[in-house]
Scaffold this motif. Structure first.
Motif, PDB file in Angstrom:
ATOM      1  N   VAL A  10       0.850  -1.194   0.000  1.00 17.70           N
ATOM      2  CA  VAL A  10       0.000   0.000   0.000  1.00 17.70           C
ATOM      3  C   VAL A  10       0.881   1.237   0.000  1.00 17.70           C
ATOM      4  N   VAL A  11       0.527   2.167  -0.874  1.00 22.34           N
ATOM      5  CA  VAL A  11       1.176   3.477  -0.918  1.00 22.34           C
ATOM      6  C   VAL A  11       0.102   4.528  -0.669  1.00 22.34           C
ATOM      7  N   HIS A  12       0.279   5.342   0.368  1.00 22.10           N
ATOM      8  CA  HIS A  12      -0.671   6.421   0.630  1.00 22.10           C
ATOM      9  C   HIS A  12      -0.107   7.706   0.052  1.00 22.10           C
ATOM     10  N   ILE A  61       4.519   4.300   2.725  1.00 16.84           N
ATOM     11  CA  ILE A  61       4.493   3.001   2.059  1.00 16.84           C
ATOM     12  C   ILE A  61       4.595   1.902   3.107  1.00 16.84           C
ATOM     13  N   ILE A  62       3.868   0.806   2.896  1.00 12.37           N
ATOM     14  CA  ILE A  62       4.004  -0.377   3.743  1.00 12.37           C
ATOM     15  C   ILE A  62       4.131  -1.594   2.842  1.00 12.37           C
ATOM     16  N   SER A  84      -5.614   5.797   4.824  1.00 14.35           N
ATOM     17  CA  SER A  84      -4.187   5.778   5.097  1.00 14.35           C
ATOM     18  C   SER A  84      -3.722   4.339   5.207  1.00 14.35           C
ATOM     19  N   VAL A  85      -2.419   4.173   5.382  1.00  8.12           N
ATOM     20  CA  VAL A  85      -1.880   2.846   5.645  1.00  8.12           C
ATOM     21  C   VAL A  85      -2.486   2.274   6.911  1.00  8.12           C
ATOM     22  N   GLU A  86      -2.691   3.130   7.930  1.00 12.15           N
ATOM     23  CA  GLU A  86      -3.254   2.673   9.203  1.00 12.15           C
ATOM     24  C   GLU A  86      -4.666   2.140   9.023  1.00 12.15           C
ATOM     25  N   VAL A 134      -3.276 -10.762  -4.959  1.00 14.08           N
ATOM     26  CA  VAL A 134      -2.513 -11.199  -6.130  1.00 14.08           C
ATOM     27  C   VAL A 134      -1.146 -10.549  -6.229  1.00 14.08           C
ATOM     28  N   GLY A 135      -0.745  -9.758  -5.226  1.00 15.40           N
ATOM     29  CA  GLY A 135       0.570  -9.147  -5.250  1.00 15.40           C
ATOM     30  C   GLY A 135       0.638  -7.779  -5.883  1.00 15.40           C
ATOM     31  N   ALA A 136      -0.516  -7.188  -6.220  1.00 14.99           N
ATOM     32  CA  ALA A 136      -0.526  -5.848  -6.799  1.00 14.99           C
ATOM     33  C   ALA A 136      -0.252  -4.798  -5.721  1.00 14.99           C
ATOM     34  N   THR A 137      -0.058  -3.566  -6.153  1.00 13.07           N
ATOM     35  CA  THR A 137       0.168  -2.449  -5.230  1.00 13.07           C
ATOM     36  C   THR A 137      -1.051  -1.537  -5.238  1.00 13.07           C
ATOM     37  N   VAL A 138      -1.512  -1.144  -4.039  1.00 12.49           N
ATOM     38  CA  VAL A 138      -2.655  -0.251  -3.898  1.00 12.49           C
ATOM     39  C   VAL A 138      -2.140   1.167  -3.629  1.00 12.49           C
ATOM     40  N   ILE A 139      -2.605   2.113  -4.431  1.00 15.43           N
ATOM     41  CA  ILE A 139      -2.311   3.530  -4.208  1.00 15.43           C
ATOM     42  C   ILE A 139      -3.549   4.153  -3.589  1.00 15.43           C
ATOM     43  N   LEU A 140      -3.448   4.631  -2.363  1.00 13.26           N
ATOM     44  CA  LEU A 140      -4.570   5.265  -1.684  1.00 13.26           C
ATOM     45  C   LEU A 140      -4.485   6.771  -1.858  1.00 13.26           C
TER      46      LEU A 140
END
Length: 699
Positions: free
Chosen positions: A446-448, A457-458, A492-494, A628-634
């Motif tokens: 996850v990227v906020h 980023i986490i 957020s990441v939290e 599936v291993g993708a990245t989430v942009i918040l």
């Protein structure tokens, strides 16, 4: 039917199953028992042929015991795993059986595989040590024993395995699974294959399958559990290998069968074969017919999985199989169940998912909660009986004049329309995420990217560990199935950590906004951050997640026994309060799994995708990409210009749009060339207008 009793043999066990010193009887339901029996009764019979090298069963047993003694000195015993990193050879056979003799379980590594694949394999298998040769590069971080540095000693007594101890592991890095197969299951499978195929002393089995899969283990056991000779393939060209070695039995996938049958000199090159096992999905009738034209070998269509210790069905292919070659009939002491989405049996001829129950089931997965999600309680079996959910769609064909009642393959649950709404335990919601976290712990999850302020980023590993710690805190506070937890945390990441922690604890996630308190009945508690501690107005316990001493809790996967009660498919997972609605919408675990599975079938997201999550009501955006291993942009719903900038900056391939108050312009979407998928909410008029914009932006 009991699935815990040992498989019996025709001979008297007390007379056959003795240790080499003639004193201590072996557990009859182990792989070591049958191997020791052949070594004791037929010591001069050839066990393995590797080019010019050949070991008799007696010689092989002596080498096995010597190496096993060294393994015991290095801590190997029952319930331990040894990674065997050697090329396909007689030495590899010695090493694998030495691990068994020491009581441990082996996992095969291929020295020719990329270093990264080897590292990921051992990380998932978590071996006690790596057994390899002195000149072979190996993954770091584990004790190593070199086969060429073992002293020539004769062991006094080896612990040996029990029937319920692990025998071997099969690791599939692609699907993030490490299957643990027990001796009882593996030995039962070997006994059944010997019975149907009639392979034994005088036969020879070609060893050619990729080393790291179930097939390679199956070929080795097919020979050395039956008294036959295991022949190391001398050539990568199958037809050459068969012709040069003169093997009498071999296992091929369906593509290999078709290629062999199509050779112009196939009849000559396949002449030595007496038994052929064709494995995989659905065997084409024309492939079977083509093989019968060039070979007199008996062809068995078999199908299995590592989770079932190899093949669990078999069908002897004959000329009567004109149109369809069925999966076949069940193995000995194996029960096949065809169930609907409610785990109820379907009628003959109807399509359902195939479940397997019986003695051949693997123990489960290493450190993965998918064991609970994939190995389920058998609803129509005895107490404590398990069944494996294969994911295969099948039907049982009624008997005809030329065939018996057998299972026919139709497709995979995840290949087409979702027909099951997915009697699986609630952990399945997080199961794929947890497997992904284990496989790619350092990849960004996850990227906020807030509209102003620093980006955070986490990684997958950190997200999983933090969620496990917070979940244990929630469990300690009484959260479990049927517990509603208000999550009042800004995007957020939290927020993602809090969401996953509630699901891991078994509770239902209730996303809230302090401006509008939802009418939740008896919420267990509220999660927030220190900046929002004014939530005392909820009049319920409130936890500020950024003030909890999470380091006092373990970050390891949460065991089923830690939950207050089992998580069931019908338990609520998410409770939503759409804007303007007076009633809540409760989404069960089963419904959530159904939704994200259907979306994945449409969009086929992979680890290469980047998901821009901008709609707070699109709950699937927090779950689907991370399975599936993708990245989430918040981010907060951006204006058109910033939307295009985000897509360009992060290489966004997928996004969702919130209900529209202002439409993005065509100009903004002209710059979204990376965008591959969209999930859109809105009125028909809005969607029609946006569709026009997207068509303008996409040539």
């Amino acid at each position: 039917m009991s699935h815990t009793d040992s498989i019996t043999t025709a001979a008297t066990l007390a007379a056959l199953l003795r240790d080499l010193d003639g004193e201590r009887p072996r557990d009859p339901a182990t792989l070591l028992a049958a191997f020791a029996t052949h070594a004791d009764r037929e010591p001069e019979s050839l066990a393995i042929r590797d080019g010019e090298i050949g070991f008799s069963y007696g010689e092989l047993a002596e080498r096995v015991d010597t190496l096993a003694a060294a393994l015991v000195e290095h801590g190997v015993g029952p319930e331990t795993t040894v990674a065997v990193l050697l090329p396909r050879s007689a030495e590899l056979v010695v090493a694998a059986h030495a691990v068994l003799a020491a009581g441990g379980a082996f996992v095969l590594l291929d020295p020719a595989a990329p270093d990264d694949l080897q590292r990921r394999t051992v990380a998932m298998a978590a071996p006690t040590l790596i057994l390899t040769a002195g000149t072979t590069p190996h993954p770091a971080g584990f004790p190593v024993l070199y086969t060429d540095a073992v002293a020539e000693i004769t062991p006094d007594e080896l612990p040996g395995p029990g029937a319920d101890n692990p025998a071997y592991l099969v690791v599939d890095v692609g699907s993030s699974t490490a299957v643990v197969v027990g001796h009882r299951a593996a030995q039962a499978n070997s006994n059944w294959r010997q019975r149907i195929c009639g392979i034994g002393t005088g036969d020879s089995v070609l060893w050619h399958a990729p080393l790291t899969g179930q097939a390679a283990v199956g070929e080795m056991l097919l020979a050395l559990q039956t008294g036959a000779t295991l022949v190391v393939s001398p050539s990568a060209v199958l037809a050459d290998a068969i012709y040069e070695t003169g093997v009498t039995a071999a296992c091929f996938d369906h593509e290999e069968l078709a290629e062999l049958a199509a050779l112009p000199d196939a009849e000559e090159r396949l002449d030595s074969l007496r038994v052929v096992l064709g494995s995989g999905g659905s065997l084409l009738a024309k492939t079977a017919a083509a093989l019968r034209e060039v070979s007199g070998a008996t062809l068995w269509h078999v199908y299995g999985r590592p989770e079932t210790a190899g093949e669990f069905v078999a069908h002897e292919v004959t000329g009567a199989d004109l149109d369809v070659v069925p999966f076949g009939s069940a193995a000995d002491d194996v029960e096949l169940l065809i169930l609907d989405e409610h785990l109820c049996p379907v009628a003959d001829g109807e399509i359902g998912e195939l479940y397997v129950s019986g003695v051949q089931l693997a123990r489960g997965y290493v450190a993965r909660q998918a064991t609970a999600a994939t190995f389920l309680a058998n609803p129509i079996g005895p107490v404590d009986d398990r069944m494996f959910a294969t994911g295969d769609l099948v039907r049982r064909r009624p008997p005809g004049d030329a065939w018996t009642a057998e299972i026919e393959f139709v497709g995979r649950v995840d290949d087409g329309p979702v027909v099951h709404s997915a009697g699986l335990p609630g952990e399945l919601l997080l199961d794929e995420f947890e497997a992904q976290a284990a496989a790619t712990p350092f990849d960004p999850a996850v990227v906020h990217a807030p509209n102003g302020g620093p980006t955070s980023i986490i990684t997958y590993g950190d997200l999983d560990r933090r969620a496990n710690q917070l979940a244990r805190h929630l469990i300690a506070l009484g959260v479990g199935p049927e517990s509603a937890v208000l999550v009042d945390v800004p995007r957020s990441v939290e927020f993602v950590v809090a969401t996953y922690a509630v699901l891991k604890a078994g509770g239902a996630v209730v996303p809230v906004d302090t401006a509008l308190l939802p009418p939740v009945v008896n919420p267990a508690l509220a999660l927030t951050i220190a900046a929002r501690e004014h939530l005392g107005s909820y009049d319920i316990p409130t936890v500020a997640i950024d003030r909890v001493a999470l380091s006092t809790y373990s970050s390891e996967p949460i065991a089923r026994t830690e939950h207050h009660a089992p998580i069931l498919p019908q338990h609520p997972a998410i409770v939503l309060f759409p804007p303007g609605a007076t009633n809540s919408v409760t989404i069960s675990h089963a419904a959530a799994v159904h939704r994200v599975t259907a979306m994945q079938a449409r969009h086929n997201l992979t680890a290469r995708d980047v998901y821009l999550h901008q709609s707070h009501t699109a709950w699937h955006g927090y779950l689907l990409p991370l399975r599936v291993g993708a990245t989430v942009i918040l981010t907060e719903p951006p204006d058109p210009t910033r939307l295009a900038t985000l897509i360009t900056t992060y290489g966004v391939t997928t996004t969702d749009f919130p209900p529209f108050h202002a439409l993005p312009t065509g100009e903004g979407l002209y710059r979204t060339s990376a965008l591959a998928h969209t999930e859109i909410e809105g009125t028909p008029q809005t969607l029609a207008h946006l569709g026009t914009v997207i068509r303008k932006a996409t040539p």
